[in-house]
Design a protein around this motif. Structure first.
Motif, PDB file in Angstrom:
ATOM      1  N   GLU A   7     -13.845 -11.493  40.756  1.00 52.74           N
ATOM      2  CA  GLU A   7     -15.057 -11.314  39.647  1.00 52.74           C
ATOM      3  C   GLU A   7     -14.367 -11.354  37.760  1.00 52.74           C
ATOM      4  O   GLU A   7     -15.189 -12.531  37.357  1.00 52.74           O
ATOM      5  CB  GLU A   7     -14.890  -9.677  39.154  1.00 52.74           C
ATOM      6  CG  GLU A   7     -15.470  -9.238  40.625  1.00 52.74           C
ATOM      7  CD  GLU A   7     -15.870  -7.374  41.164  1.00 52.74           C
ATOM      8  OE1 GLU A   7     -16.912  -7.236  41.148  1.00 52.74           O
ATOM      9  OE2 GLU A   7     -14.831  -7.227  40.940  1.00 52.74           O
TER      10      GLU A   7
ATOM     11  N   ALA B 225     -15.451 -15.009  37.155  1.00 50.81           N
ATOM     12  CA  ALA B 225     -16.809 -15.274  36.783  1.00 50.81           C
ATOM     13  C   ALA B 225     -16.366 -15.217  35.569  1.00 50.81           C
ATOM     14  O   ALA B 225     -17.451 -15.004  34.599  1.00 50.81           O
ATOM     15  CB  ALA B 225     -16.939 -14.787  38.236  1.00 50.81           C
TER      16      ALA B 225
ATOM     17  N   LYS C  19     -17.441 -17.614  32.404  1.00 53.43           N
ATOM     18  CA  LYS C  19     -18.667 -17.068  31.473  1.00 53.43           C
ATOM     19  C   LYS C  19     -18.473 -17.190  30.159  1.00 53.43           C
ATOM     20  O   LYS C  19     -19.197 -18.158  28.912  1.00 53.43           O
ATOM     21  CB  LYS C  19     -19.122 -15.544  31.305  1.00 53.43           C
ATOM     22  CG  LYS C  19     -20.328 -15.353  31.302  1.00 53.43           C
ATOM     23  CD  LYS C  19     -22.131 -16.095  31.360  1.00 53.43           C
ATOM     24  CE  LYS C  19     -22.652 -15.607  32.156  1.00 53.43           C
ATOM     25  NZ  LYS C  19     -23.347 -16.885  33.644  1.00 53.43           N
TER      26      LYS C  19
END
Ligand code: SF4
Length: 395
Positions: free
Chosen positions: A221, A224, A228
């Motif tokens: 996570e 990610a 981003k």
């Protein structure tokens, strides 16, 4: 002048001030800070004047960074007193001078004083625009205060504004993070810093996690969230120049670049770290002890370490690889001449990292972590230290 002193005199010098006061601790914060009691700020200012009087800079100071703590907790008058005390010791004004401000402390009179002193850059601790995320972080400002602070800063014609943001907050989704990034970009600052939340021992957030009341993100996570930012910000005009830092062209933070480049910096105030005139050390993390040392004419320093070419070489490699420019290995060897380093194990490491797609190696030996490599930069740093079989203190 000895050889080491000559080398130091050519190395850019930065000055760091630690202003250790916060109205209340944020739930994630492990920096040294305290709630100011009656008379604390006056004692601190007197201490800073004493500490400054102990140093005579024999070269110009290029950059200044006032961090904390919350520098904005000082009144406009105290900010002026501190700034004037510092400038008296400089032969010329610094070319970059950053002051960190918490949104709730930004007031027109303080920003006017900072601009008049010659501050060039304000770094605003936004962390998130979402009230529920600010609540989880234990921040004491509101979304409205962020906008009001930016309006005041802009009104005083500050052309260099940084917004600090945090990701991987418990209960934060990727979509929420994207909204924070979009909102930051819409405000058009010159610089955006994005930090991965860490659970530092003994902080309120860490205790909540220990009790099972909250949980952190998984590595996947976290990756990610990082990806981003690394995708969205450059696509919107903010080039990434270090793992956590993005800027419009020409607005990278020079103070931090000098630090990562293992230049020199002199720290003032309780807990401030220094790397100066061949030594690395930190002031004691206690206002009372720091003052007691200064009153006795014996500054209380901890973790004093003589800098060797090998330590500086290792740290330049580690911090250089966290930047998007990477490191020019032959130039680094030339600069530090780390005679005790065995380069064979390092060459094997570069090859292994390259095969894993974590590192790019140019024909002239310039090393650069790929995006995948930046995600595991801490692991790469640990590998470098293992190969060097030496563990310099983290600065
Ligand atoms: S304002 Fe900054 S230094 Fe103070 S507690 Fe919050 S994060 Fe820590």
């Amino acid at each position: 002048m000895g050889l080491q002193e000559k080398a130091d005199a050519q190395t850019p010098l930065g000055v760091y001030f630690h202003i250790p006061f916060c109205a209340r601790p944020c739930d994630f914060c492990a920096f040294y800070q305290k709630e100011p009691r009656r008379g604390d700020i006056e004692r601190y200012l007197e201490g800073m004047e004493k500490e400054l009087a102990l140093v005579s800079f024999d070269q110009s100071v290029e950059t200044v960074f006032w961090g904390g703590g919350t520098p904005g907790l000082l009144s406009a008058r105290d900010l002026r007193r501190l700034g004037k005390a510092m400038l008296q010791h400089f032969s010329s004004p610094p070319s970059e001078w950053t002051v960190e401000m918490a949104p709730s402390t930004v007031k027109a009179d303080k920003i006017t004083i900072l601009r008049d002193l010659g501050v060039t850059r304000i770094s605003l601790g936004v962390q998130s625009f979402r009230p529920e995320m600010l609540e989880i972080l234990g921040r004491s400002h509101s979304r409205e205060q962020i906008y009001r602070a930016i309006e005041i800063i802009r009104h005083q014609d500050f052309e260099n504004l940084n917004l600090d943001l945090i990701f991987s907050i418990p209960e934060q989704s990727l979509a929420m993070w994207l909204c924070d990034l979009e909102e930051a970009v819409a405000l058009a600052p010159q610089h955006i810093s994005t930090y991965n939340l860490t659970f530092e021992e003994d902080t309120a957030l860490w205790l909540r996690r220990e009790k099972g009341q909250t949980k952190g993100k998984t590595e996947t996570e976290e990756a990610a969230f990082f990806e981003k930012s690394a995708e969205f910000l450059p696509a919107n005009g903010y080039g990434q120049y270090e793992i956590s830092n993005y800027s419009r062209p020409g607005f990278a933070c020079r103070h931090n670049l000098n630090t990562w480049n293992m230049s020199q910096w002199a720290g003032f105030g309780p807990s401030a770290a220094s790397q100066y005139q061949g030594w690395r050390y930190a002031n004691v993390s206690s206002l009372d002890q720091w003052l007691a040392g200064l009153n006795e004419g014996k500054p209380q320093q901890v973790d004093r370490q003589l800098l060797t070419p090998e330590i500086l070489f290792a740290d330049s490699l580690i911090f250089g690889l966290r930047t998007n420019r990477g490191v020019d290995l032959p130039a680094l060897r030339d600069r530090f001449k780390p005679d005790k380093v065995d380069f064979l194990p390092l060459d094997e490491l570069w090859e292994a990292l390259r095969e894993e797609g974590l590192l790019e190696v140019s024909p002239n030996q310039c090393l650069r972590l790929t995006n995948k490599g930046l995600l595991v930069a801490d692991g790469v740093a640990a590998d470098i230290l293992t190969k060097l079989d030496e563990k310099p203190a983290v600065c």
